[in-house]
Structure formats: structure tokens, C-alpha cells
Motif scaffolding. Sequence first.
Motif, short mmCIF file in Angstrom:
data_model
loop_
_atom_site.label_atom_id
_atom_site.label_comp_id
_atom_site.label_asym_id
_atom_site.label_seq_id
_atom_site.Cartn_x
_atom_site.Cartn_y
_atom_site.Cartn_z
N TYR A 88 0.82 -1.32 0.05
CA TYR A 88 0.01 -0.01 0.00
C TYR A 88 0.91 1.42 0.06
CZ TYR A 88 -3.77 -3.01 1.56
OH TYR A 88 -4.80 -4.23 1.68
N GLY A 89 0.76 2.08 -1.10
CA GLY A 89 1.27 3.49 -0.87
C GLY A 89 2.76 3.30 -0.88
N THR A 90 3.46 4.42 -0.35
CA THR A 90 4.90 4.38 -0.02
C THR A 90 5.08 4.28 1.35
OG1 THR A 90 5.02 6.28 -1.89
CG2 THR A 90 6.83 5.90 -0.32
N ASP A 107 -4.17 9.36 -5.97
CA ASP A 107 -3.22 9.87 -5.00
C ASP A 107 -2.32 8.64 -4.87
OD1 ASP A 107 -4.21 12.45 -5.09
OD2 ASP A 107 -5.15 12.04 -2.98
N LEU A 108 -2.70 7.47 -5.22
CA LEU A 108 -1.87 6.16 -4.94
C LEU A 108 -0.75 5.86 -5.79
CD1 LEU A 108 -4.77 3.71 -3.66
CD2 LEU A 108 -3.28 5.46 -2.31
N PRO A 109 0.39 5.52 -5.48
CA PRO A 109 1.41 5.41 -6.46
C PRO A 109 0.92 4.26 -7.22
CG PRO A 109 1.86 4.74 -4.44
CD PRO A 109 0.66 5.49 -4.03
N PRO A 110 1.79 3.99 -8.49
CA PRO A 110 1.28 2.93 -9.28
C PRO A 110 1.46 1.57 -8.96
CG PRO A 110 2.62 4.62 -10.56
CD PRO A 110 2.60 5.00 -9.14
N ALA A 111 2.23 1.35 -7.84
CA ALA A 111 2.58 -0.02 -7.56
C ALA A 111 1.56 -0.54 -6.55
CB ALA A 111 3.99 -0.18 -6.82
N ASP A 112 0.81 0.48 -5.99
CA ASP A 112 -0.12 0.03 -4.75
C ASP A 112 -1.27 -1.17 -5.33
OD1 ASP A 112 -2.92 0.38 -3.29
OD2 ASP A 112 -1.63 1.74 -2.30
N HIS A 117 -4.83 -0.77 -7.09
CA HIS A 117 -5.17 -0.47 -8.55
C HIS A 117 -5.38 -1.58 -9.23
CE1 HIS A 117 -3.95 3.75 -8.51
NE2 HIS A 117 -2.67 3.43 -8.02
#
Length: 353
Positions: free
Chosen positions: A46-48, A237-242, A245
Motif C-alpha cells: 500500500y502506498g509508499t 493519489d496512490l502510487p502505481p505499485a499500490d 489499482h
Amino acid sequence: MTGEDEPNAVSGPIPSTVPDGRAPRRLGPFEVPAVGLGCMNLSHAYGTPPSAGDAAKLLLSALDAGVTLFDTAALYGFGANEELVGRVLGPHREQIVLASKCGMTGVDGRRVIDGRPETIRRTAEQSLARLGTDVIDLYYLHRLDPAVPVEESVGALAELVAAGKVRAIGLSEVSAATLRRAHAVHPVAALQNEYSLWTRNPERGTLAATRELGIALVAFSPVGRGVLTDAPPRMADLPPADIRHAMPRFTAAHYPANLALRAELAALAAPAGLTVAQLALAWVLSRGGHVLAIPGTRSVEHLREDVAVLDLDVPAELLAAAGRVLSDETVHGSRYAPAHLPEIDTERCGAAG
């Protein structure tokens, strides 16, 4: 309805009384508060990830708040999460129940499911080293390997118990039928499956089976991967790796409808002086005295909000209303994309289209 798979009849009645959230709950040979901490999102998915200092602050704040069950896995951060938990909580080892998982790890940067006995034994040694401990209190098979009979994987876990390296064993994301097969080889202390207002798979078999067999049902993602809170994630707002998605419930086709359902829950929670997360957690814990929850968070404020649910008296009528608003019949989208469904052994539910 559209969803993961065909609907199944609910197995066993849903408890009609609300257990006392303040009372410790049984987890194999241990007694722990009904709310523990899932540590995954401090390192993974999740997120960074937060800074090392912020992650340590969160873990120590959980300890100060009375949390004793800490849940990690070899997969999370490809070992980084176990190292974090071991480093920060090592000085407090006697105060906690330490849970980790094997059978799904990172290999050359990829997630691999491998339930072979030799892999389980090797992973256990690596986990013990990263956690800085001589024994893991509760060791789960993270996923069922379809190429390996569950009896073989559980046999390896039983060997670890006999060797004094593990105190109790568990399974994760498996069906009632698989649980019974495993339990016949060695007593299973806990089954960890996703369970929340919007993920009702355990009601198709494992909720009743765990109650019957005296096994704890440990609910992961009890607040719907952050949706069932007062601050649901903004997908942009979530990074692509979350990982969210790739989950159908978070796609543009379904997420707005699910947020509308969350808003209905908020309208129920607010007059009772509850947050959405507290209502969601109280609902999960009301499913039976053998049910525990391990929400994850990076926020100390949210952590305290989650733990506070243990001191709240939530009327059964309110819990029932929440269950009508959000269920496997009203949620939009399945919980996993079709490509990931073969990895999951649990009974499956439908979802509104």
C-alpha cells in the motif's frame, strides 16, 4: 450479480449476540485482545512505506495502546517487514504474540507461492533470523500451493512445532474443507482470511468451521483496505505499485458506487459517536467470540481509533443495519482480479455489478 465465482449457501448461523470486545480472545495457546496489528503496510503493498523512524513509532505506539498480537510475513517487503518488527519489538519479545507466514515469498523480485516442506523449513530459518527470535508464536501457511497437498505443507509446520521453532500453526486464505484436512494432520490454532462488511467469504464455510473446531478466525483487511474509514483512499493519489489499482472494487467502474455505500455507513456511525472504522471493526468482532481483527495502519491516531473499539458498546441493531448496507450482495466488483483467483482457496462470494 457479478463476482468472483458462483454464490454458495451460507454455512452455519451468524451469531445473534454481540461478544464482549473487552474480553481477551483465544488464539491457540495464547490469549490476546481482540484487535491486533497487521504490519504489512509498514513495508509492502500500500502506498509508499513510511520512514524507519515513523514505522518504529507506530509499532511502539501499538504496544503502548495494549496491542499484543503483531502479524507479519516473509513476503512483506521481501523480508523487510520481519526485520523491522524484529528490530523494534525484539526488546519487548516477552510482551507480544508474534505471528508470521511462510509459503509465499519474494524470489528474484517476484511473488512466489511455494508450499513444499523444504521451502517451508528454509523460510522458517530465514524468518527466525530476521525476527531475531528463537521461536515464532504463530506460523501460518500464507497461501495453499495447488501443487502441494496441504497435508505435506502442514506436516512441515508440525515438524517446526516439534523442533521448538514454532509454538502454534495457522493457515491463510483457505476454505473450510482445506482447513479440516489440515487440522486432521496437526491442530490448527488460527485461520487468517479476509473478512469485513464488504468481504463475506468466511460466512460461506470457515466462520462456522472455525467455531466448531475451536480455531481462531483472524480477519485481515477488516476495514476494507482503507475504504471503511473516515478517509478512504483517493485512487489518483496512490502510487502505481499500490495493489489496490489491480483490484476490481477500486476501479472506476466500481469504486464510486462503493464509496456511496461507505457514505451510508458513515451516516449510521456518526449519530452513535463512532467512526466508520470503529463501526466496521465492531461488526467483524461481533461475528463470534473466536473472531479477531488485525487492521493495519501507518497513523498513530488511526491506531488508537481502532483499539478504542474494544471499549465501545455498539448496539446489535446498529451492527445489523451496517450489515444490510454493505454485504457481498451490495458491494460492487470482486475482491481480486480473475488472474489472481486461482491463488485463493477460500469459498467465494458474488458482488453487485
